[in-house]
Enzyme design. Structure first.
Site, PDB file in Angstrom:
ATOM      1  N   GLY A  56       4.236   3.637  -6.844  1.00 59.50           N
ATOM      2  CA  GLY A  56       4.969   4.444  -7.771  1.00 59.50           C
ATOM      3  C   GLY A  56       6.265   4.966  -6.620  1.00 59.50           C
ATOM      4  N   SER A  58       3.326   1.827  -1.051  1.00 58.45           N
ATOM      5  CA  SER A  58       4.769   1.103  -1.139  1.00 58.45           C
ATOM      6  C   SER A  58       5.120   1.297  -2.564  1.00 58.45           C
ATOM      7  CB  SER A  58       4.530  -0.437  -1.064  1.00 58.45           C
ATOM      8  OG  SER A  58       3.549  -0.976  -1.844  1.00 58.45           O
ATOM      9  N   LYS A  59       6.348   0.858  -3.172  1.00 62.32           N
ATOM     10  CA  LYS A  59       6.843   0.933  -4.557  1.00 62.32           C
ATOM     11  C   LYS A  59       5.725   0.690  -5.410  1.00 62.32           C
ATOM     12  CE  LYS A  59      11.045   1.873  -5.359  1.00 62.32           C
ATOM     13  NZ  LYS A  59      10.754   3.294  -5.655  1.00 62.32           N
ATOM     14  N   ARG A  60       5.003  -0.229  -5.329  1.00 58.69           N
ATOM     15  CA  ARG A  60       3.715  -0.715  -6.013  1.00 58.69           C
ATOM     16  C   ARG A  60       2.876   0.480  -6.654  1.00 58.69           C
ATOM     17  NH1 ARG A  60      -0.638  -2.872  -4.304  1.00 58.69           N
ATOM     18  NH2 ARG A  60       0.129  -2.931  -2.240  1.00 58.69           N
TER      19      ARG A  60
END
Ligand code: GLU
Length: 481
Positions: A256, A252-254
């Site tokens: 990168g 996920s966005k977490r």
């Protein structure tokens, strides 16, 4: 028989890595089998589908060079290739399912369904739609709909027993019918539901293999039941393992960037991304990590794909990127870095260096950078800006008075020809090492810092030769007065 594979993204968000990997695996298999790769846009969710997301999908495909034999852009014999343009086709098959008794109108209201859900929650059971309208008379249902009442169409699934499906990656997978229930084929506004549209399209587009994310595995019993009810031969299925972050949770966005185009902007080469994505979930025979495209196509096979999650490792991707940068021809490298160099920087370089020197600078860059975006920083050394150079030097806390050999270096540089070479510089530096009795590192490193303002970088002798006698003497003058 020609194999036909499809990439079927929903344009409800930017193209992310997992979706692009699904496209790549379908594309690789189609190339290997000299078959067809098509792109179908699954935009039945009109509220969430947007043209800009469709653009992002095609931009990502184009970046990696995954050309489509059939798509909304290039057309083909099995179109239209956007689900929103296939409503009439779906209606024909909906009617067929109603008449054959596989589909029924369901008048359950959102409140009815909520009550069923609550009940299941209380009983601590997974929620499955009750099938309340399953045996309702069709004529009566039709009359209610004609009178304007809202209804969805549901598919009559078996209510007990199990079904075993075959997946090319996972083998046999068994599902319990009691946990599936009658699912929606068409919403009350006439929109076809995913599990229905996808079957009609895969059948009519003669798809032979479906390669997609693991999150779709649980849809298989529903889709196979629709294939059967419509008398269509189903394709073969392969469900790819999830892509995980370093902490083994879903990417996920977490972790990168997940939007593919951000990698392009960050200076990754499509060759590296393609190679890296191909190895996410698949280990080619021999365990090679760097496999250029033609080798990937040759080596690829669906049944070699692993079933367990694949960890996305940006370090490995970066390593591959460096490798692919080194592999480019000098001309290709220059062509690729141009978009990453500001015009002002380029103009300055052209003012200061001749063509041969520019080529040498580019060669040094190609041998040392990992991302194309590093170009700007890399070039700073060569753009003679004394103020910026001095600021860098001050920030490093460099003390010229501690480097007694700097005056010796000045003397030797003064004695050089104006057009000295990297080899001439090497001789000088080695003389200083010999004459002072200092170690190589005690001489080379401080000279790099003193002359460039950077602690590390490409080959020191070449950098100093490119900076030239005038620049070196001026900087030495600034340091030791
Ligand atoms: N449209 C689906 C998605 O974007 C994929 C459907 C499929 O591959 O069967 O998740």
């Amino acid at each position: 028989m020609t194999v036909r594979l499809r990439f079927a993204p929903s344009p409800t968000g930017n193209l992310h890595l997992g979706t692009l990997r699904a496209a790549l695996f379908n594309w690789l298999y189609a190339q290997k089998k000299k078959g067809v790769f098509l792109c179908r846009i699954e935009d039945t969710d009109l509220q969430r589908s947007e043209a800009r997301f469709e653009d992002s999908i095609f931009e990502g495909l184009a970046w990696l060079g995954l050309t489509c034999d059939e798509s909304p852009m290039v057309g083909g014999d099995f179109g239209p290739y956007r689900q929103s343009e296939r409503r009439g086709i779906y209606q024909t098959y909906i009617d067929q399912l109603i008449e054959s008794g596989y589909a029924y109108y369901c008048f359950a209201t959102p409140e009815d369904l909520e009550a069923e859900r609550e009940e299941a929650k209380k009983a601590k059971k997974p929620y499955v739609y009750s099938g309340k309208y399953r045996d309702y008379f069709l004529d009566e249902a039709k009359q209610r709909v004609q009178a304007g009442e809202k209804a969805v169409l549901r598919f009559k699934m078996p209510q007990s027993g199990t079904v075993t499906v075959h997946d090319l990656i996972r083998g046999e997978v068994t599902f319990d019918y009691a946990l599936i229930g009658d699912f929606i084929l068409q919403k009350s506004d006439g929109t076809p539901a995913f599990n229905f549209a996808v079957v009609v399209d895969d059948a009519l587009m003669n798809i032979t293999h479906v390669i997609r994310g693991e999150d779709h595995l649980s849809n298989m019993p529903r889709q196979l039941a629709v294939f059967e009810a419509l008398g269509f031969e189903p394709p073969q299925f392969a469900h790819l393992p999830m892509i995980l972050g370093a902490d083994k949770s879903k990417l996920s966005k977490r972790h990168g960037a997940t939007n593919v185009i951000e990698y392009k902007e960050q200076g990754f080469l499509p060759e590296a991304m393609l190679n890296y994505l191909a190895l996410l979930g698949w280990t080619p025979f021999g365990g090679h990590e760097k496999l250029p495209l033609q080798d990937l196509i040759q080596a690829f096979d669906i049944d070699q794909v692993n079933s367990s999650g694949a960890v996305f490792d940006v370090k490995k991707l970066s390593w591959l990127n460096g490798q692919y940068i080194r592999d480019l021809s000098a001309t290709d490298f220059q062509h690729r870095v141009v978009p990453f160099i500001a015009t002002t920087v380029m103009n300055k370089l052209k003012d200061l260096y001749n063509d041969l020197q520019l080529q040498q600078i580019m060669g040094l860059a190609q041998a040392s950078i990992t991302f194309l975006t590093e170009m700007e920083d890399f070039l700073q050394v060569f753009i003679e800006e004394d103020r910026a150079y001095q600021q860098r030097l001050n920030a490093l806390g460099f003390k010229p008075e501690e480097q007694a050999f700097l005056s010796l270096f000045t003397q030797k540089v003064t004695g050089l020809d104006a057009a000295f070479s990297a080899q001439d510089m090497k001789v000088i530096l080695e003389e200083i090492v010999a004459e002072t009795g200092l170690g190589k590192g005690k001489v080379f490193r401080p000279i790099r810092i003193a002359m460039t303002g950077f602690q590390s970088g490409p080959d020191l002798m070449q950098v100093l030769a490119l900076l030239g006698k005038g620049c070196l003497l001026r900087r030495l003058g600034m340091l030791i007065g």
